[in-house]
Structure formats: C-alpha cells, structure tokens
Write an enzyme that holds these catalytic residues in place. Sequence first.
Site, PDB file in Angstrom:
ATOM      1  N   HIS A 311       2.941 -20.314   8.324  1.00 36.08           N
ATOM      2  CA  HIS A 311       3.169 -18.793   8.661  1.00 36.08           C
ATOM      3  C   HIS A 311       1.709 -18.463   9.385  1.00 36.08           C
ATOM      4  O   HIS A 311       0.811 -18.753   8.924  1.00 36.08           O
ATOM      5  CB  HIS A 311       3.780 -17.948   7.522  1.00 36.08           C
ATOM      6  CG  HIS A 311       2.742 -17.893   6.525  1.00 36.08           C
ATOM      7  ND1 HIS A 311       1.915 -16.908   6.122  1.00 36.08           N
ATOM      8  CD2 HIS A 311       2.704 -18.541   5.187  1.00 36.08           C
ATOM      9  CE1 HIS A 311       1.057 -16.943   5.211  1.00 36.08           C
ATOM     10  NE2 HIS A 311       1.667 -18.226   4.533  1.00 36.08           N
ATOM     11  N   ASP A 323      -4.666 -19.791   4.001  1.00 40.74           N
ATOM     12  CA  ASP A 323      -3.251 -19.112   3.634  1.00 40.74           C
ATOM     13  C   ASP A 323      -3.019 -18.241   4.945  1.00 40.74           C
ATOM     14  O   ASP A 323      -3.070 -17.036   4.821  1.00 40.74           O
ATOM     15  CB  ASP A 323      -3.103 -18.620   2.394  1.00 40.74           C
ATOM     16  CG  ASP A 323      -1.782 -18.000   1.904  1.00 40.74           C
ATOM     17  OD1 ASP A 323      -0.866 -18.346   2.662  1.00 40.74           O
ATOM     18  OD2 ASP A 323      -1.779 -17.294   1.100  1.00 40.74           O
ATOM     19  N   GLU A 357       5.375 -13.712   6.190  1.00 43.35           N
ATOM     20  CA  GLU A 357       5.591 -14.512   4.976  1.00 43.35           C
ATOM     21  C   GLU A 357       5.172 -13.770   3.740  1.00 43.35           C
ATOM     22  O   GLU A 357       5.832 -13.674   2.591  1.00 43.35           O
ATOM     23  CB  GLU A 357       5.020 -16.037   5.219  1.00 43.35           C
ATOM     24  CG  GLU A 357       5.297 -16.861   3.942  1.00 43.35           C
ATOM     25  CD  GLU A 357       4.451 -16.794   2.861  1.00 43.35           C
ATOM     26  OE1 GLU A 357       5.039 -17.132   1.636  1.00 43.35           O
ATOM     27  OE2 GLU A 357       3.526 -16.061   2.825  1.00 43.35           O
ATOM     28  N   GLU A 358       4.016 -13.252   3.868  1.00 44.44           N
ATOM     29  CA  GLU A 358       3.259 -12.677   2.557  1.00 44.44           C
ATOM     30  C   GLU A 358       4.146 -11.521   1.943  1.00 44.44           C
ATOM     31  O   GLU A 358       4.074 -11.114   0.990  1.00 44.44           O
ATOM     32  CB  GLU A 358       1.895 -12.204   3.133  1.00 44.44           C
ATOM     33  CG  GLU A 358       1.038 -13.287   3.423  1.00 44.44           C
ATOM     34  CD  GLU A 358       0.816 -14.395   2.314  1.00 44.44           C
ATOM     35  OE1 GLU A 358       1.226 -14.083   1.351  1.00 44.44           O
ATOM     36  OE2 GLU A 358       0.047 -15.424   2.417  1.00 44.44           O
ATOM     37  N   ASP A 385       2.187 -24.838   3.429  1.00 42.53           N
ATOM     38  CA  ASP A 385       1.506 -23.410   2.911  1.00 42.53           C
ATOM     39  C   ASP A 385       1.027 -23.404   1.477  1.00 42.53           C
ATOM     40  O   ASP A 385       1.081 -22.661   0.998  1.00 42.53           O
ATOM     41  CB  ASP A 385       2.841 -22.369   2.884  1.00 42.53           C
ATOM     42  CG  ASP A 385       2.467 -21.105   2.686  1.00 42.53           C
ATOM     43  OD1 ASP A 385       1.101 -20.761   2.964  1.00 42.53           O
ATOM     44  OD2 ASP A 385       3.378 -20.188   2.290  1.00 42.53           O
ATOM     45  N   HIS A 455      -5.514 -15.442  -1.200  1.00 35.42           N
ATOM     46  CA  HIS A 455      -5.206 -13.711  -0.856  1.00 35.42           C
ATOM     47  C   HIS A 455      -6.593 -12.909  -1.361  1.00 35.42           C
ATOM     48  O   HIS A 455      -6.475 -11.869  -1.903  1.00 35.42           O
ATOM     49  CB  HIS A 455      -4.160 -13.346  -1.930  1.00 35.42           C
ATOM     50  CG  HIS A 455      -2.862 -13.805  -1.628  1.00 35.42           C
ATOM     51  ND1 HIS A 455      -1.889 -13.379  -2.018  1.00 35.42           N
ATOM     52  CD2 HIS A 455      -2.382 -14.613  -0.613  1.00 35.42           C
ATOM     53  CE1 HIS A 455      -0.764 -13.712  -1.717  1.00 35.42           C
ATOM     54  NE2 HIS A 455      -1.145 -14.797  -0.801  1.00 35.42           N
TER      55      HIS A 455
END
Lengths: 492, 492
Positions: A311, A323, A357-358, A385, A455
């Site tokens: 992504h 990520d 995606e998140e 991922d 994140h």
Amino acid sequence: MGSICRSCNQKDTEMIENRGATWRSVVSLAVLLCIMAQLPHSCCRPPSSHGKPFRDIAEEVAGYKNVAKKIIDLAVYGKAQNRSYEKLAAFTDTIGNRMSGSQNLELAIKYMYNALRQEGLENVHLEPVKVPFWVRGEERAEMLQPRNHTLAILGLGSSIGTPKGGIEAEVLVVESFEELKRRAAEAKGKIIVYNQPFVSYGETVQYRAFGATEAAKIGAVASLIRSITPFSINNPHTGWQDYQEGVPKIPTACLTVEDAQMMTRMAQRGQKIVIRLSMEARNLPDADSFNTVAEITGREHPEQVVLISGHLDSWDVAQGAMDDGGGAVISWEALSLLRDLGLRPRRTLRTVLWTAEEQGGVGAAQYYQLHKVNISNFDLVMESDMGTFRPLGIQFSGTQQARAIMREVMKLLQPINTTALEEHSEGTDINPWMEAGVPGASLHTKDRKYFWFHHSNGDTMSVQEPTEMNLCAAVWATVAYVIADLEEMLPR
Amino acid sequence: MGSICRSCNQKDTEMIENRGATWRSVVSLAVLLCIMAQLPHSCCRPPSSHGKPFRDIAEEVAGYKNVAKKIIDLAVYGKAQNRSYEKLAAFTDTIGNRMSGSQNLELAIKYMYNALRQEGLENVHLEPVKVPFWVRGEERAEMLQPRNHTLAILGLGSSIGTPKGGIEAEVLVVESFEELKRRAAEAKGKIIVYNQPFVSYGETVQYRAFGATEAAKIGAVASLIRSITPFSINNPHTGWQDYQEGVPKIPTACLTVEDAQMMTRMAQRGQKIVIRLSMEARNLPDADSFNTVAEITGREHPEQVVLISGHLDSWDVAQGAMDDGGGAVISWEALSLLRDLGLRPRRTLRTVLWTAEEQGGVGAAQYYQLHKVNISNFDLVMESDMGTFRPLGIQFSGTQQARAIMREVMKLLQPINTTALEEHSEGTDINPWMEAGVPGASLHTKDRKYFWFHHSNGDTMSVQEPTEMNLCAAVWATVAYVIADLEEMLPR
C-alpha cells in the site's frame, strides 16, 4: 500486524481495523466473530481437486531453476542491486508520509504513476477510490498534577478533537478492560489512561481500537492509550480507532509506554493526576484517491492475473518507509526485474499499489468489489505489508494442493536461503480475495522490530537495508513470475 | 561514557566534556594530550609498596563472607528488595529532570537532603557549589527545501541561541571533520549538518563537543550534529559542547540519526537543502547549588574515607533516571543497607551526590579542590555513572597490589555472580582523585543499550529493572563496606 485466528493461526489484526464504512464493518464483524468463536478461516478449508498430476507440476516448476537464478543474480548481485532501496529512498525522501486524503498521498500517487510509465511498464493506470479524510491538527497533552510534564502523544485516526481550550480532567489509570469495568464507578468525568502491557500486536491493539468507546460507555471524557509496541524510546504510535454507534465519541490518543508506566506508579502512590488534553483532530468528507496499477501483460492468458501488491498510503508521521513503502516498492521492482530480463509470463502480472489501507483497506476493498466478477481469473494475490527486512520466505493461504506446488516454487529460492513456506498469508488488502478462496501469499521477513517503528516517527528509511530489500525483491519477482507462467493456475 | 586512553584503555570522555571553567580546561587538556600522545594515565603507573602481607589481607577479606551474604540477602531477597528502584522511581517521578541551575535540581537536592536525614544517616549536609546555568528555551528546526519537514532537535549545553526569527540557510552535509576541511570553501554562510557514523561514544562525541567550533572556523552560521547513539527511533540526544576562544560562537544542536542520514541522501542526489533553525538558548550567570553528603562515620578512623557516589543533576529532558539517578540512589541505598544491618566500618563511608556533572564534573571538581588537602585519608573513591543495569562487577583503577586485594573482595560477590574486576575505573566526578593516585572503582553493568537512552527523552524509569538495581546496591554496599572495614587502607 495481525491478531490471530485461533484455529488457523492466521493474523487478522487488519480486520479489527477494518471498521470504517458499513460494508467494511460487516467484513470485520464476520472475521471478529470467527476469531471469537475460534472457527477456521476460509483458508483452512479442505483442498479442492486439480487437473495436472502433481509430479508433472513439480517437474515443471523445477524447470524454472535457471530463470530463478537469473532473477536473483540481477536483483542481488547484478545491475539492479540496491535498486529497491534507492527507489524507496527517493520516493519517501521526496514525498514524506502519505496520509489518506492528504495532498502528500496525491503527490505520491502521481509520482508512482509517472515512474511506472517512464519505466515502460504496461497498462499503467489509476482506479478511483473514495477514501476517509481524517486530519490530526495540533495536539498537546500536559500533565498538571502531581507535576508539570509534557506528554508525547499521537491522536488516533477517526478521533474527534477536544473543545477549544482542551479538556482538563483527573486521570483514572487502568491496566486492562477488566480493571476499567471493575472501577466503572470512578470513571465519570475522567480521562482514562490505559497502561495495558504489550502481549502481541493482535491482542493489545484492541485497546487502541476500542479504548475510547469502552471509556465513553462509563462516562469518561477522553482516553489516552499506551502505544502498541514492545519497545519504546519515549515514542508514541498512532493508528486507527473505532467509535461504536450509540456511544458518545470522546477524543483519544496514544501516549508513550514510559508515560503510561509512570502514571501507574503515581496512581499506586495515591497521587492525584490531572491532564490537560488539547486536540484539533477532525473528520472531513471522504476524499478522492486512487489505486495505482501497472502490468506485464500475459502472453497466453492476459485475462488471468497474479496480483502483487503493497500500500502506498501511510500514517501522517515519519516517512512510511517500512509501512508500507517497502512493500509497494518491491511490488513495483518485481515487474522491473522481469522486464529487464525480458520475461513475459503466460498470465498477466499486475502490480497494485493500494490507497487508504491504514483506514481499513479501503482502496483494496473497493478494488475487490469492482473486480470480483472476474474472481475465477485471479490465480494468486500477493501482498507485502510486514516490512521488507531480511526475507525468510512467504506465508501462504490456499489448498493443500496449491501449497504443495508453492513448496516446489520456494525451492527455487535456495540460492538466497529464503525457502520457508509458512502457514497463512496476511494482508489487509488481499484478505477479501483470500476469504473468497483465492490463494494468497505475503512476504515473510525477520520482522522482530517491526512494531518498534510501526505507525510512529520511527518509520523512516533508516530501518531499511539495501541488501535486505534486494533479497525481498528477488523473492517477490521469482514467486510471482513462476506462478504466472505455469501451465495451469493454482488449484483452489 | 568515555573515550579511550590508548595506553590503558581507560574511558575518559567526560574529560573531553570537562572544558567549561579555566581550571577544568587545564585538567581536560592534560588528559586530551595524554590521549593524543597515547601516554598512560596515572592509573597505569607501577604499584607502590604496602604494609601487611597479601596472604594475610586475603584471609582477612575472606572473613567477610558472612557479612557479604547478609548484605546480599537483605538487598536481593530481604526486606530491602526493590527498595533502590522504589526510591529512584519516587524521586524521579516526583522531581523529573534536574538540570544544572534549574529549580528542579534545587528541589532534588532538598528532596535528597530530607530523605537522607529522615533515614537517620549521619553528618548529612550540603556543600555549596557555583554551577553553570544554561537554559534551552524554545527551539525548532524546519527543513524548507527540498520539502517541508520538522526536524526533531535538542540544542547542546552552552550553545548560544539564534537571532530572533531564527537562521535560514542552505545546508552542507559532511560525514567527518576531514570532509569538512576538504570542503571548507563551500561552508561560508551555511548550516553544517554532521552525519558522522557512530563508532564509539568516546570517539564520536567529538562531533558534538567540537562540531560548532570547527564549523564556525570556516564561516558556517550554525551546526546540527547527528545524535551520538548507535540506535535511534527518531530521538535526538543532547549533551555539553565547547566553544573555542577566538572562534565565533554559532548555535548548535543535535538532530536525529534518521534526519542526518536523509540529508546525506538528499545531498548525494544533488538536492539543495534549506533549514530554518530557531533556538532561544541562553547562558546565564553561574547559579548556587550543592553537593549532597551523608555518612556512616567510621568507628576507628572516622577521618579516613571510602567515598561512594553518583550525580544528582541530569539533562533537562526525560527523568534522568539512568543518567544518573540510578547511580545516586544506589550510593544512598548502600548506606541504608549497612545501617539496617547495624554495620559500622572502621573508616567512614561517605556518600556524595554530585551536582553539575553534566557541565563537566563541576560539583566534583570543587569538592576535590576543597578536600584534596586530606587526600591521604581517601581510601577508595567510587562512582556509578554508566547505568544501574545488570551488574557484572566493578572497574578498578589502582596499583597492582590494590587490585589484588580488590580481586579478593570481589570473590565475596560470587553468590550473585558479580565478581568481575575490570581494568580502569571511569567517572567524571572521581577522576581528579584517581589522577592524583587514589584508588577508584566504578560499577560495571550490562550497559549495551546505555547510549540508546543517554541524554535524551528516553532516559526514564522504564529502562530500570528493580531486580537489577537490587544487585547493583548489593555490589556497591559490599565493596564499600569491606574496603572501609579492612585493617589497612588500600595501597597506592
């Protein structure tokens, strides 16, 4: 990422996060129920039958030994050496992070579209998607009692903001949902601080996902959740969270492991803790975005597809290099390697760089809705991922027959010692296909430190190693090419 | 902490940092010259003679087996279990960080003074010290080109601020002082970004200490130095830096490893990098502070002293729990353990909690000037300032004869497997005594991650483990007590 299906051990955290729009809630609820009821996923169903005898297929796969060696040589030792890393560095250094709805994500999509076209890949195009648009704004948390101390926080995706001037309230510190229930009578008007220990991402992320709602149910005015990580250097982690219909929405953010632990100690000493929390977070109307697609069209069955993906969006912190910049770039690089070698498989190799995606696999879910009419032509869906660290092999979901074939394919990767074939693929974006019975593969790497950076402001190019990315690209290209070139599609 | 004396392998980084006041510069210069000339420290000089035969001393030491066991039992398994950790947590949670000159440090000294008195320790008093008073103020660094990006920075101790409105300038990225010299012609009017690789703290800290001065010499307007750490999660580290007389003072700060690495990549791509740096840092007149002292007075030779120490001040970030709250607290706890056991040694055990170590061992240097007249009564000087992690033993500087005795003492710690006797003690605050020939000991722990947290927002209670601190306190109390109770002082 990923909580665990207790039957098949498949990680499915992303599903817990898949709770934005209505249809996403339905998917997510089904999986959640499956997890709770300890039922097997569709990936654990008994294998179906297949045409060609296995012995013949194994022999056919073994015939790709030289092709695999060529791919490996190019990616790991040849002129494509370090190319994935350099593509990723140029991309993330130039764009930075790429939050759903943001201008940066728009720039990222344009950047990738142009890069894929300039490289001469085929059928490069964008597929429109409506995506959630949450904006963080300024945010600040100050401990006022028992002493002044600035708390490092990151507001959580979909959280509302505080009223102007912030919320000032006493804190109730708990270490679990159970403790929160037990002490419900103390919660009214307070800020709940969750200092839950880290067990696994899948298990512990529930506090981030549902902490605000559980706190609001008993009258709390905000919730601050210990970041979901096994290790911290005072680094807060963000992520999606879910409000529940009928429960008041309260502002919510993650704080650092260190501050959460300190507040537990203060509470144990009987000290009164007061925090002033100020967040400008806002949920704006859905924004326009795109899944980005490029292909090497199949020479015999162009309508049949091996889908390779990562992504393109990230959280709004750091660079989103791990990520999932890495996953997106090796999915691009896989096509580049095959193109450099002039390899055109029987079936189409399609790279899709997902958007949003998140926010719960939003781009991928819309892609599935649009393309599921052709589901019988989807041979294998692949996603990376969980970081592009030192690869160990792949995780695979599919029938026993398909797994047996995949095992033969992995043998081709012996020269770089990445032959492991683990149970159960994971990937927010490919889950809808796998749930519907399409074989799925995800890259399996040495990802011990993944959640240290995840994140957070730690997700930068510095966690990436060129040599590791070379190997990831080699695995990705080899698996995708061989499956796409076999005489028959994988059995279901 | 510590750069390495190439002869004796003694770490001496603090010496490099010991360059504030004039006399400190002299000490530091001597050590620096020693390092550069590869000459041995005084600690490497041949041993002097001693009275009692070694065999008798060894036997005498062995007689402390039961006493050592009692100390260990109390600290590790008994009612004092976890007490060091709890003392440290209460102290650092209550006060927070404790910067030289700050109100917090004043509060910390009062807190400790009261705590030591309340516990009934003897001769508790404060010894006045004038300390540097540097104030950080607000600080901010923004990358403006090639894209907008907020840089996490921490200004360096003694740095001047920027003019109001900040400095906006193009960046020159270098990876070494050599590269800076080679490219001196490009430096004028620029901000120098040092992206030096981490080799060891002692070697690499020179960039933090002298980066601004070297940059100013060739016309740069500010310097940003990659944080001195082998591992980062986007976490800047602060520390002291030195201006050189006759060279213009320019503002200087540390940035994160990640941002330094990114700017190297950008520069390699030929991209122009522009940063706006804004720092309110100010050097104020020296402030009043104190070394904090407590004792168990010797029963036979109260004038003779075993000195146990850690420093009470810290940087102005996080909690200063590791650097050096832990060292200070086990130096307090050592007395507490012995008092609980009713152990009063022949000589005086004196705990000193130093002030303003981070500015170059300022409190300790003034203490040395004041007390060196009694140097012949100083039996052993001990300091813990490399973290209170799992202890391995001690590092020792002294004659071969003294070392032989110390080796016997360490055998008493076999029950907790902390018998290692390493070469060469280290400790900014005890260096003056060791340089003058007094035997010195520092706590040696499993400190692999020390510099991950050092001088940064990562230095919190979360890096401390109660069980590890129990062991540290046991080592500290046992070594101090036995040496203070032997019939004779350690030979010099």
